[in-house]
Scaffold this motif. Structure first.
Motif, short mmCIF file in Angstrom:
data_model
loop_
_atom_site.label_atom_id
_atom_site.label_comp_id
_atom_site.label_asym_id
_atom_site.label_seq_id
_atom_site.Cartn_x
_atom_site.Cartn_y
_atom_site.Cartn_z
N THR A 116 5.94 4.50 -4.68
CA THR A 116 6.28 3.05 -4.32
C THR A 116 5.80 2.73 -3.01
OG1 THR A 116 8.36 4.19 -3.45
CG2 THR A 116 8.57 3.03 -5.69
N SER A 117 5.50 3.69 -2.11
CA SER A 117 5.08 3.18 -0.89
C SER A 117 3.64 2.76 -1.15
CB SER A 117 5.16 4.28 0.05
OG SER A 117 6.51 4.43 0.74
N PRO A 118 2.78 3.59 -1.80
CA PRO A 118 1.28 3.38 -1.88
C PRO A 118 1.21 1.83 -2.68
CG PRO A 118 1.60 5.43 -2.41
CD PRO A 118 2.94 5.03 -2.15
N LEU A 119 2.29 1.57 -3.43
CA LEU A 119 2.33 0.28 -4.28
C LEU A 119 2.72 -0.87 -3.39
CD1 LEU A 119 3.44 1.45 -7.69
CD2 LEU A 119 1.12 0.84 -7.27
N VAL A 120 3.60 -0.64 -2.46
CA VAL A 120 4.22 -1.81 -1.93
C VAL A 120 3.80 -2.09 -0.51
CG1 VAL A 120 6.37 -1.69 -3.10
CG2 VAL A 120 6.26 -0.54 -0.68
N TYR A 121 2.81 -1.24 0.06
CA TYR A 121 2.39 -1.63 1.60
C TYR A 121 0.78 -2.13 0.83
CZ TYR A 121 5.37 1.04 4.55
OH TYR A 121 6.62 1.32 5.23
N ARG A 122 0.50 -3.19 1.67
CA ARG A 122 -0.88 -4.09 1.56
C ARG A 122 -1.76 -3.14 1.94
NH1 ARG A 122 0.16 -9.23 0.78
NH2 ARG A 122 2.21 -10.26 1.48
N ARG A 123 -1.85 -2.00 2.59
CA ARG A 123 -2.84 -1.29 3.10
C ARG A 123 -2.26 0.18 3.07
NH1 ARG A 123 -3.69 -5.77 6.57
NH2 ARG A 123 -1.81 -4.89 7.99
N PRO A 124 -2.40 0.66 1.76
CA PRO A 124 -1.94 2.12 1.61
C PRO A 124 -2.76 2.95 2.21
CG PRO A 124 -2.88 1.18 -0.36
CD PRO A 124 -2.70 -0.03 0.47
N LEU A 125 -2.29 4.05 2.62
CA LEU A 125 -3.05 5.09 3.23
C LEU A 125 -3.69 5.97 2.24
CD1 LEU A 125 -0.55 6.01 6.19
CD2 LEU A 125 -2.41 4.45 6.25
N TYR A 126 -3.66 6.05 1.21
CA TYR A 126 -4.23 6.70 0.20
C TYR A 126 -3.72 6.46 -1.46
CZ TYR A 126 0.67 8.40 0.13
OH TYR A 126 2.16 8.38 0.15
N ASP A 127 -4.59 6.98 -2.38
CA ASP A 127 -4.27 6.53 -3.77
C ASP A 127 -3.64 8.12 -4.22
OD1 ASP A 127 -4.57 6.94 -6.36
OD2 ASP A 127 -5.76 5.09 -6.36
N SER A 128 -2.42 7.91 -4.59
CA SER A 128 -1.87 9.04 -4.82
C SER A 128 -2.31 9.86 -6.15
CB SER A 128 -0.09 8.82 -5.35
OG SER A 128 0.00 8.06 -6.27
N VAL A 129 -2.86 9.13 -7.05
CA VAL A 129 -3.47 9.75 -8.30
C VAL A 129 -4.92 10.36 -7.72
CG1 VAL A 129 -4.66 9.41 -10.51
CG2 VAL A 129 -2.31 8.39 -9.87
N LYS A 130 -5.91 9.63 -7.15
CA LYS A 130 -7.17 10.00 -6.84
C LYS A 130 -7.42 10.95 -5.64
CE LYS A 130 -9.09 5.75 -8.56
NZ LYS A 130 -9.98 4.63 -8.24
N ASP A 131 -6.44 10.83 -4.72
CA ASP A 131 -6.71 11.80 -3.36
C ASP A 131 -5.85 13.03 -3.51
OD1 ASP A 131 -8.24 9.63 -2.44
OD2 ASP A 131 -6.71 8.60 -1.40
N PHE A 132 -5.36 13.38 -4.66
CA PHE A 132 -4.67 14.72 -4.95
C PHE A 132 -4.80 15.38 -6.20
CE2 PHE A 132 -2.08 12.12 -1.95
CZ PHE A 132 -1.59 13.11 -0.71
N MET A 167 4.44 8.08 3.51
CA MET A 167 2.94 7.96 3.69
C MET A 167 2.26 8.79 4.53
SD MET A 167 1.37 4.16 2.07
CE MET A 167 1.98 3.45 3.36
N LEU A 168 2.95 8.91 6.07
CA LEU A 168 2.27 9.69 6.93
C LEU A 168 2.00 11.28 6.63
CD1 LEU A 168 3.79 8.28 10.10
CD2 LEU A 168 1.82 7.63 8.92
N GLY A 169 3.09 11.90 6.28
CA GLY A 169 2.85 13.12 5.73
C GLY A 169 2.19 13.43 4.55
N ALA A 170 1.96 12.72 3.43
CA ALA A 170 1.37 12.62 2.30
C ALA A 170 -0.17 12.25 2.86
CB ALA A 170 1.68 11.67 1.32
N GLN A 171 -0.78 11.32 3.80
CA GLN A 171 -1.80 11.14 4.34
C GLN A 171 -2.37 12.41 5.03
OE1 GLN A 171 -2.34 8.95 7.94
NE2 GLN A 171 -4.18 7.80 7.00
N ASP A 172 -1.53 13.10 5.91
CA ASP A 172 -1.81 14.46 6.54
C ASP A 172 -2.64 15.45 5.47
OD1 ASP A 172 -1.47 17.34 7.26
OD2 ASP A 172 -0.74 16.39 8.91
N VAL A 173 -1.86 15.52 4.17
CA VAL A 173 -2.17 16.58 3.27
C VAL A 173 -3.77 15.81 2.59
CG1 VAL A 173 -1.82 17.79 0.97
CG2 VAL A 173 0.10 17.67 2.98
N ALA A 174 -3.52 14.61 2.31
CA ALA A 174 -4.76 14.22 1.51
C ALA A 174 -6.17 14.53 2.49
CB ALA A 174 -4.53 12.65 1.35
N ARG A 175 -5.84 14.32 3.79
CA ARG A 175 -7.10 14.72 4.76
C ARG A 175 -7.48 15.89 4.84
NH1 ARG A 175 -6.31 9.74 9.21
NH2 ARG A 175 -6.84 7.96 7.71
#
Length: 325
Positions: free
Chosen positions: A99-115, A73-81
């Motif tokens: 899986t990470s955006p689904l299992v973390y209670r506070r995901p750092l991004y939405d993999s569909v909407k933020d990319f 998620m850290l690398g993906a958040q970098d690109v999302a921003r």
């Protein structure tokens, strides 16, 4: 004097215009592809093979930046921003995209909407393997052992909420709501060691991590969790052939850009990706390392695939009760 100044300004603007147009042409500088995992792993290996060809197709230098952490998620958040200009891309794996955006209670991004999804590049089917503990020679015998001893047998994974953990849970559910203890490890390596030793009964992972042990007879891959048999070993049946439906599971890789990336930039990225993935030699190279190359590399296909996977695995995550702070 005023006329000369105006003429000078006009000439300067005319001289600058081609330069500005050249700067606007994409890509005019180095493109960064973030791999959200450490160097040397399967996603990194695939990314480097892909980027070697991708930069030739783009006609511009492309560099890989490894940025690991939080299940990708850290690398993906970098690109999302990042600025949505096509110069920062993410080489998603299923953990960072799904899986990470689904299992973390506070995901750092939405993999569909933020990319913006550029392309689904390849799918790596999961396989179901048994160790010496059960003595099972096929899926039916594993199911029988699990049914005879509810909750007594165990399966390992590379960690809570990882793709192979959830795929193991999916197998148990689809095989008749079977029960087995999940044992999380710090990576697939230690989990596989315990499978070989007989500490755990079964494990879900990829051909790349399990096939050599299967070939040596130290474990047995009993089924492929994919609609079709794998080119890696055509002798291994699918779970559907073994009578278990709805348990298809795989890891995958998607190339994506930040949401809002202009259509003209997306078109360039899509065309370059299509040319790379259409190369027959590259397709064979990927098959050789257990990756099923995707034939439809369009953005629409990538988006539809990811949205369907999110919907499917959200149900599995909710049923399993997995949640990471």
């Amino acid at each position: 004097m005023q006329r000369r100044t105006m003429l000078g300004a006009t000439a300067a603007s005319l001289l600058a215009a081609p330069s500005l147009r050249a700067q606007d042409r994409y890509p005019s500088r180095t493109v960064r592809v973030v791999v959200p995992f450490a160097p040397g792993g399967p996603t990194d290996v695939f990314a480097r093979r892909f980027v070697d060809r991708f930069q030739r197709a783009l006609g511009q230098t492309v560099v890989i930046e490894n940025k690991a952490g939080a299940g990708g998620m850290l690398g993906a958040q970098d690109v999302a921003r990042a600025r949505p200009d096509g110069y920062s891309l993410i080489f998603h794996a299923s953990s960072s995209a799904l899986t990470s955006p689904l299992v973390y209670r506070r995901p750092l991004y939405d993999s569909v909407k933020d990319f913006e999804q550029v392309s689904l590049l390849g799918v790596v089917p999961f396989v179901l393997a048994v160790g010496p503990q059960t003595g099972a020679r096929n899926t039916a015998e594993l199911v029988a052992a699990l049914r005879a001893r509810p909750g007594a047998l165990s399966y390992g994974s590379s960690g809570v909420g990882t793709s192979n953990h959830l795929a193991g849970a999916l197998f148990l559910a689809r095989a008749g709501d079977l029960r087995a203890e999940h044992i999380p490890y710090r990576g697939s390596g230690p989990a596989i060691q315990d499978l070989v030793a007989g500490t755990t009964a079964f494990q879900v992972d990829t051909f790349g991590t399990l096939y050599e042990l299967h070939r040596d007879g130290r474990i047995r891959i009993v089924a492929v969790m994919h609609p079709t048999r794998s080119a890696v070993d055509r002798a291994i049946p699918t779970l559907v052939e073994e009578g278990i439906t709805g348990a298809e599971a795989s890891t995958f890789n998607i190339l994506a850009a930040p949401a809002g990336t202009p259509p003209e930039v997306m078109a360039v990225l899509s065309d370059a990706t299509r040319r790379v993935m259409a190369d027959a030699g590259f397709q064979q190279e990927l098959l050789g390392i257990g990756i099923e190359p995707e034939s439809d590399t369009s953005p629409g296909r990538a988006l539809a695939f990811l949205a369907a996977e999110v919907a499917k695995w959200r149900v599995v995550v909710q049923a399993s009760g997995v949640a990471i702070e």
